[in-house]
Design a protein around this motif. Sequence first.
Motif, PDB file in Angstrom:
ATOM      1  N   ALA A  97       0.860  -1.196   0.000  1.00  0.00           N
ATOM      2  CA  ALA A  97       0.000   0.000   0.000  1.00  0.00           C
ATOM      3  C   ALA A  97       0.890   1.238   0.000  1.00  0.00           C
ATOM      4  CB  ALA A  97      -0.913  -0.016   1.219  1.00  0.00           C
ATOM      5  N   TRP A  98       0.946   1.922  -1.152  1.00  0.00           N
ATOM      6  CA  TRP A  98       1.766   3.129  -1.281  1.00  0.00           C
ATOM      7  C   TRP A  98       1.133   4.269  -0.498  1.00  0.00           C
ATOM      8  CZ3 TRP A  98       6.539   3.163  -3.206  1.00  0.00           C
ATOM      9  CH2 TRP A  98       6.929   2.077  -3.987  1.00  0.00           C
ATOM     10  N   ASP A  99       1.989   5.110   0.072  1.00  0.00           N
ATOM     11  CA  ASP A  99       1.534   6.255   0.867  1.00  0.00           C
ATOM     12  C   ASP A  99       2.408   7.454   0.503  1.00  0.00           C
ATOM     13  OD1 ASP A  99       1.017   8.185   2.798  1.00  0.00           O
ATOM     14  OD2 ASP A  99       1.183   6.818   4.487  1.00  0.00           O
ATOM     15  N   GLY A 100       1.819   8.447  -0.148  1.00  0.00           N
ATOM     16  CA  GLY A 100       2.579   9.616  -0.593  1.00  0.00           C
ATOM     17  C   GLY A 100       2.536  10.789   0.363  1.00  0.00           C
ATOM     18  N   SER A 101       2.190  10.558   1.627  1.00  0.00           N
ATOM     19  CA  SER A 101       1.990  11.688   2.541  1.00  0.00           C
ATOM     20  C   SER A 101       3.242  12.141   3.298  1.00  0.00           C
ATOM     21  CB  SER A 101       0.878  11.347   3.540  1.00  0.00           C
ATOM     22  OG  SER A 101       1.276  10.255   4.360  1.00  0.00           O
ATOM     23  N   LEU A 102       4.394  11.505   3.090  1.00  0.00           N
ATOM     24  CA  LEU A 102       5.614  11.917   3.779  1.00  0.00           C
ATOM     25  C   LEU A 102       6.484  12.711   2.805  1.00  0.00           C
ATOM     26  CD1 LEU A 102       7.383  11.834   6.330  1.00  0.00           C
ATOM     27  CD2 LEU A 102       8.371   9.707   5.463  1.00  0.00           C
ATOM     28  N   PRO A 103       6.564  14.036   2.963  1.00  0.00           N
ATOM     29  CA  PRO A 103       7.343  14.845   2.021  1.00  0.00           C
ATOM     30  C   PRO A 103       8.798  14.375   1.926  1.00  0.00           C
ATOM     31  CG  PRO A 103       6.049  16.250   3.481  1.00  0.00           C
ATOM     32  CD  PRO A 103       5.949  14.838   4.015  1.00  0.00           C
ATOM     33  N   GLY A 104       9.292  14.361   0.689  1.00  0.00           N
ATOM     34  CA  GLY A 104      10.689  14.012   0.461  1.00  0.00           C
ATOM     35  C   GLY A 104      10.988  12.523   0.435  1.00  0.00           C
ATOM     36  N   HIS A 105       9.952  11.686   0.469  1.00  0.00           N
ATOM     37  CA  HIS A 105      10.152  10.239   0.510  1.00  0.00           C
ATOM     38  C   HIS A 105       9.129   9.521  -0.360  1.00  0.00           C
ATOM     39  CE1 HIS A 105      12.165  11.491   4.206  1.00  0.00           C
ATOM     40  NE2 HIS A 105      12.853  10.384   4.108  1.00  0.00           N
ATOM     41  N   ARG A 106       9.506   8.364  -0.855  1.00  0.00           N
ATOM     42  CA  ARG A 106       8.574   7.384  -1.402  1.00  0.00           C
ATOM     43  C   ARG A 106       8.442   6.330  -0.316  1.00  0.00           C
ATOM     44  NH1 ARG A 106       8.147   5.495  -6.648  1.00  0.00           N
ATOM     45  NH2 ARG A 106       6.093   5.169  -5.793  1.00  0.00           N
ATOM     46  N   ARG A 107       7.240   5.870  -0.077  1.00  0.00           N
ATOM     47  CA  ARG A 107       7.066   4.850   0.959  1.00  0.00           C
ATOM     48  C   ARG A 107       5.824   4.012   0.728  1.00  0.00           C
ATOM     49  NH1 ARG A 107       4.985   7.322   6.716  1.00  0.00           N
ATOM     50  NH2 ARG A 107       3.143   8.377   5.906  1.00  0.00           N
ATOM     51  N   PHE A 108       5.872   2.820   1.314  1.00  0.00           N
ATOM     52  CA  PHE A 108       4.711   1.936   1.299  1.00  0.00           C
ATOM     53  C   PHE A 108       4.692   1.133   2.591  1.00  0.00           C
ATOM     54  CE2 PHE A 108       8.023  -0.664  -0.738  1.00  0.00           C
ATOM     55  CZ  PHE A 108       7.891  -1.886  -0.085  1.00  0.00           C
ATOM     56  N   HIS A 109       3.530   0.559   2.855  1.00  0.00           N
ATOM     57  CA  HIS A 109       3.352  -0.322   4.001  1.00  0.00           C
ATOM     58  C   HIS A 109       2.943  -1.695   3.506  1.00  0.00           C
ATOM     59  CE1 HIS A 109       2.821   3.647   5.900  1.00  0.00           C
ATOM     60  NE2 HIS A 109       3.361   3.064   6.949  1.00  0.00           N
ATOM     61  N   THR A 110       3.282  -2.696   4.287  1.00  0.00           N
ATOM     62  CA  THR A 110       2.814  -4.054   4.056  1.00  0.00           C
ATOM     63  C   THR A 110       2.678  -4.716   5.417  1.00  0.00           C
ATOM     64  OG1 THR A 110       3.133  -6.032   2.686  1.00  0.00           O
ATOM     65  CG2 THR A 110       5.089  -5.177   3.818  1.00  0.00           C
ATOM     66  N   HIS A 111       2.272  -5.964   5.433  1.00  0.00           N
ATOM     67  CA  HIS A 111       2.156  -6.737   6.674  1.00  0.00           C
ATOM     68  C   HIS A 111       2.875  -8.061   6.488  1.00  0.00           C
ATOM     69  CE1 HIS A 111      -1.172  -3.895   7.094  1.00  0.00           C
ATOM     70  NE2 HIS A 111      -0.957  -4.021   8.391  1.00  0.00           N
ATOM     71  N   ASP A 112       3.493  -8.533   7.557  1.00  0.00           N
ATOM     72  CA  ASP A 112       4.100  -9.864   7.498  1.00  0.00           C
ATOM     73  C   ASP A 112       2.983 -10.904   7.621  1.00  0.00           C
ATOM     74  OD1 ASP A 112       3.552 -10.242  10.245  1.00  0.00           O
ATOM     75  OD2 ASP A 112       5.645 -10.102  10.862  1.00  0.00           O
ATOM     76  N   PRO A 113       3.291 -12.187   7.513  1.00  0.00           N
ATOM     77  CA  PRO A 113       2.230 -13.209   7.502  1.00  0.00           C
ATOM     78  C   PRO A 113       1.396 -13.300   8.782  1.00  0.00           C
ATOM     79  CG  PRO A 113       4.292 -14.136   6.704  1.00  0.00           C
ATOM     80  CD  PRO A 113       4.600 -12.766   7.226  1.00  0.00           C
ATOM     81  N   VAL A 114       1.875 -12.721   9.889  1.00  0.00           N
ATOM     82  CA  VAL A 114       1.097 -12.770  11.128  1.00  0.00           C
ATOM     83  C   VAL A 114       0.424 -11.433  11.430  1.00  0.00           C
ATOM     84  CG1 VAL A 114       2.447 -14.690  12.071  1.00  0.00           C
ATOM     85  CG2 VAL A 114       3.085 -12.321  12.646  1.00  0.00           C
TER      86      VAL A 114
END
Length: 125
Positions: A97-114
């Motif tokens: 899940a990409w999240d463009g709300s942090l200025p100056g960065h590209r970032r995304f979130h994910t979850h591990d299997p648990v």
Amino acid sequence: MTAPAGLVAVDHVQLTAPPGSEDVLRAFYTGALGMTEIPKPPVLAARGGCWFAAGPVQLHLGVEQDFRPAKKAHPGLRVTGIEAYAARLESHGAEVAWDGSLPGHRRFHTHDPVGNRLEFLEPDA
């Protein structure tokens, strides 16, 4: 001469997992994330869980009987080649899940299997 007292680095981040989840954690953290499993000291290994490292980054997964993944808390892990890294995770079945709300960065979130939330970020060039 001794150095003044103070924080110098994060040694590791501790996440939790349910009992018996070590095999799926190993597959995710070594396969999808490309980390290496590092041995736990025998006295701690008896408690279950597993530890992983990639360069100076260490993630420790400890067993918690009443495990419930945190909804917001997460480690923020800096990467290089974030697009390729996201594609790697997706190829291992992880939802990105990409999240463009942090200025100056590209970032995304994910979850591990648990269900542990993980953030990956790379500063803009």
